[in-house]
Design a protein around this motif. Structure first.
Motif, PDB file in Angstrom:
ATOM      1  N   LEU A  25       0.820  -1.128  -0.319  1.00 43.84           N
ATOM      2  CA  LEU A  25       0.162   0.135  -0.362  1.00 43.84           C
ATOM      3  C   LEU A  25       0.994   0.970   0.300  1.00 43.84           C
ATOM      4  O   LEU A  25       0.543   2.254  -0.528  1.00 43.84           O
ATOM      5  CB  LEU A  25      -0.842  -0.320   0.869  1.00 43.84           C
ATOM      6  CG  LEU A  25      -1.917  -0.790   0.950  1.00 43.84           C
ATOM      7  CD1 LEU A  25      -2.660  -0.771   2.296  1.00 43.84           C
ATOM      8  CD2 LEU A  25      -2.976  -0.787  -0.522  1.00 43.84           C
ATOM      9  N   SER A  26       1.977   1.048   0.614  1.00 45.79           N
ATOM     10  CA  SER A  26       2.883   3.001   0.974  1.00 45.79           C
ATOM     11  C   SER A  26       3.421   3.044  -0.475  1.00 45.79           C
ATOM     12  O   SER A  26       4.009   3.615  -0.550  1.00 45.79           O
ATOM     13  CB  SER A  26       3.835   2.485   2.242  1.00 45.79           C
ATOM     14  OG  SER A  26       4.698   1.575   1.831  1.00 45.79           O
ATOM     15  N   HIS A  28       2.645   2.446  -3.348  1.00 42.47           N
ATOM     16  CA  HIS A  28       0.969   3.122  -4.557  1.00 42.47           C
ATOM     17  C   HIS A  28       0.406   4.142  -3.365  1.00 42.47           C
ATOM     18  O   HIS A  28      -0.295   4.585  -4.030  1.00 42.47           O
ATOM     19  CB  HIS A  28       0.102   2.077  -4.111  1.00 42.47           C
ATOM     20  CG  HIS A  28       0.280   0.342  -5.128  1.00 42.47           C
ATOM     21  ND1 HIS A  28       1.370   0.913  -6.565  1.00 42.47           N
ATOM     22  CD2 HIS A  28       0.698  -0.361  -5.247  1.00 42.47           C
ATOM     23  CE1 HIS A  28       1.390   0.076  -6.698  1.00 42.47           C
ATOM     24  NE2 HIS A  28       1.167  -0.886  -5.904  1.00 42.47           N
ATOM     25  N   MET A  30      -0.816   4.689  -0.455  1.00 43.35           N
ATOM     26  CA  MET A  30      -2.001   4.845  -0.136  1.00 43.35           C
ATOM     27  C   MET A  30      -1.447   3.779   1.735  1.00 43.35           C
ATOM     28  O   MET A  30      -0.350   3.986   1.991  1.00 43.35           O
ATOM     29  CB  MET A  30      -3.164   3.671  -0.357  1.00 43.35           C
ATOM     30  CG  MET A  30      -3.313   4.149  -1.639  1.00 43.35           C
ATOM     31  SD  MET A  30      -3.753   2.179  -3.100  1.00 43.35           S
ATOM     32  CE  MET A  30      -5.248   2.469  -1.761  1.00 43.35           C
ATOM     33  N   TYR A  31      -2.582   3.883   2.327  1.00 44.66           N
ATOM     34  CA  TYR A  31      -2.697   3.625   3.648  1.00 44.66           C
ATOM     35  C   TYR A  31      -4.201   3.142   4.203  1.00 44.66           C
ATOM     36  O   TYR A  31      -4.729   3.260   3.252  1.00 44.66           O
ATOM     37  CB  TYR A  31      -2.212   4.245   4.940  1.00 44.66           C
ATOM     38  CG  TYR A  31      -3.276   5.247   5.196  1.00 44.66           C
ATOM     39  CD1 TYR A  31      -4.052   5.770   6.055  1.00 44.66           C
ATOM     40  CD2 TYR A  31      -3.592   6.446   4.350  1.00 44.66           C
ATOM     41  CE1 TYR A  31      -5.063   6.435   6.741  1.00 44.66           C
ATOM     42  CE2 TYR A  31      -3.916   7.388   4.311  1.00 44.66           C
ATOM     43  CZ  TYR A  31      -5.570   7.520   5.246  1.00 44.66           C
ATOM     44  OH  TYR A  31      -6.062   8.163   5.744  1.00 44.66           O
ATOM     45  N   GLU A  32      -3.977   2.054   5.475  1.00 44.35           N
ATOM     46  CA  GLU A  32      -5.171   2.153   5.502  1.00 44.35           C
ATOM     47  C   GLU A  32      -5.595   2.769   7.173  1.00 44.35           C
ATOM     48  O   GLU A  32      -5.016   2.871   8.190  1.00 44.35           O
ATOM     49  CB  GLU A  32      -4.827   0.480   6.457  1.00 44.35           C
ATOM     50  CG  GLU A  32      -5.426  -0.806   4.801  1.00 44.35           C
ATOM     51  CD  GLU A  32      -5.451  -2.568   5.340  1.00 44.35           C
ATOM     52  OE1 GLU A  32      -4.671  -2.572   6.546  1.00 44.35           O
ATOM     53  OE2 GLU A  32      -5.628  -3.308   4.751  1.00 44.35           O
ATOM     54  N   PRO A  38      -8.201   0.515   2.507  1.00 44.14           N
ATOM     55  CA  PRO A  38      -7.578   1.431   1.568  1.00 44.14           C
ATOM     56  C   PRO A  38      -7.343   2.891   1.641  1.00 44.14           C
ATOM     57  O   PRO A  38      -9.234   2.851   0.595  1.00 44.14           O
ATOM     58  CB  PRO A  38      -7.004   1.113   0.387  1.00 44.14           C
ATOM     59  CG  PRO A  38      -8.383  -0.585   0.341  1.00 44.14           C
ATOM     60  CD  PRO A  38      -8.671  -0.204   1.744  1.00 44.14           C
ATOM     61  N   ARG A  39      -7.042   3.970   1.855  1.00 45.06           N
ATOM     62  CA  ARG A  39      -7.196   5.219   1.648  1.00 45.06           C
ATOM     63  C   ARG A  39      -6.101   5.750   1.175  1.00 45.06           C
ATOM     64  O   ARG A  39      -4.585   5.178   1.047  1.00 45.06           O
ATOM     65  CB  ARG A  39      -7.736   6.032   2.595  1.00 45.06           C
ATOM     66  CG  ARG A  39      -9.034   5.303   2.955  1.00 45.06           C
ATOM     67  CD  ARG A  39      -9.253   6.974   3.924  1.00 45.06           C
ATOM     68  NE  ARG A  39     -11.029   6.188   4.784  1.00 45.06           N
ATOM     69  CZ  ARG A  39     -12.249   6.271   4.220  1.00 45.06           C
ATOM     70  NH1 ARG A  39     -12.110   6.744   2.753  1.00 45.06           N
ATOM     71  NH2 ARG A  39     -13.068   6.098   4.763  1.00 45.06           N
ATOM     72  N   GLN A  40      -6.009   6.485  -0.564  1.00 52.57           N
ATOM     73  CA  GLN A  40      -5.371   7.458  -0.414  1.00 52.57           C
ATOM     74  C   GLN A  40      -4.153   8.779   0.635  1.00 52.57           C
ATOM     75  O   GLN A  40      -5.015   8.877   1.569  1.00 52.57           O
ATOM     76  CB  GLN A  40      -5.412   8.550  -1.716  1.00 52.57           C
ATOM     77  CG  GLN A  40      -5.852   7.923  -3.092  1.00 52.57           C
ATOM     78  CD  GLN A  40      -4.274   7.499  -3.214  1.00 52.57           C
ATOM     79  OE1 GLN A  40      -3.334   7.505  -3.901  1.00 52.57           O
ATOM     80  NE2 GLN A  40      -4.824   5.824  -4.412  1.00 52.57           N
ATOM     81  N   ARG A  44      -5.006  14.823  -3.806  1.00 52.83           N
ATOM     82  CA  ARG A  44      -5.184  14.711  -4.743  1.00 52.83           C
ATOM     83  C   ARG A  44      -5.048  16.675  -5.588  1.00 52.83           C
ATOM     84  O   ARG A  44      -4.675  16.491  -6.413  1.00 52.83           O
ATOM     85  CB  ARG A  44      -5.648  14.171  -5.919  1.00 52.83           C
ATOM     86  CG  ARG A  44      -4.931  12.719  -5.729  1.00 52.83           C
ATOM     87  CD  ARG A  44      -3.621  12.396  -5.906  1.00 52.83           C
ATOM     88  NE  ARG A  44      -3.416  10.769  -5.748  1.00 52.83           N
ATOM     89  CZ  ARG A  44      -1.792  10.538  -5.702  1.00 52.83           C
ATOM     90  NH1 ARG A  44      -0.704  11.346  -5.612  1.00 52.83           N
ATOM     91  NH2 ARG A  44      -2.142   9.393  -4.611  1.00 52.83           N
TER      92      ARG A  44
END
Length: 87
Positions: A25-26, A28, A30-32, A38-40, A44
């Motif tokens: 995730l990191s 890309h 992202m995190y949980e 999963p969230r950005q 943006r």
């Protein structure tokens, strides 16, 4: 294999999976969250706005540099003309 060894291996497998998932995730961006969703990272839209602003500032700097160097050449020419007049 005893019951406790089996439990231990399951716990170790869970820890390794969680570490792998966090790393994926990191990579890309992202995190949980607390619920595991999963969230950005970051916003943006805000990032796009900041990138646009930085590009505008770079263009302004280029214009200012061009003005500064062009004026320096004109100033030098003006100084040379003044020297010729004085002679």
């Amino acid at each position: 294999m005893s019951f406790w060894t089996f439990i231990f291996l399951i716990v170790i497998a869970g820890i390794l999976y969680k570490a792998w998932r966090t790393r994926q995730l990191s990579e890309h961006g992202m995190y949980e969250d607390e619920n595991g969703t999963p969230r950005q990272f970051g916003n943006r839209q805000r990032e796009a706005e900041l990138e646009r602003e930085v590009e505008e500032l770079r263009e302004r700097i280029q214009v200012l540099e061009r003005i500064a160097t062009d004026n320096r050449g004109a100033k030098r020419l003006s100084d040379e003309i003044d020297k010729l007049r004085d002679e």
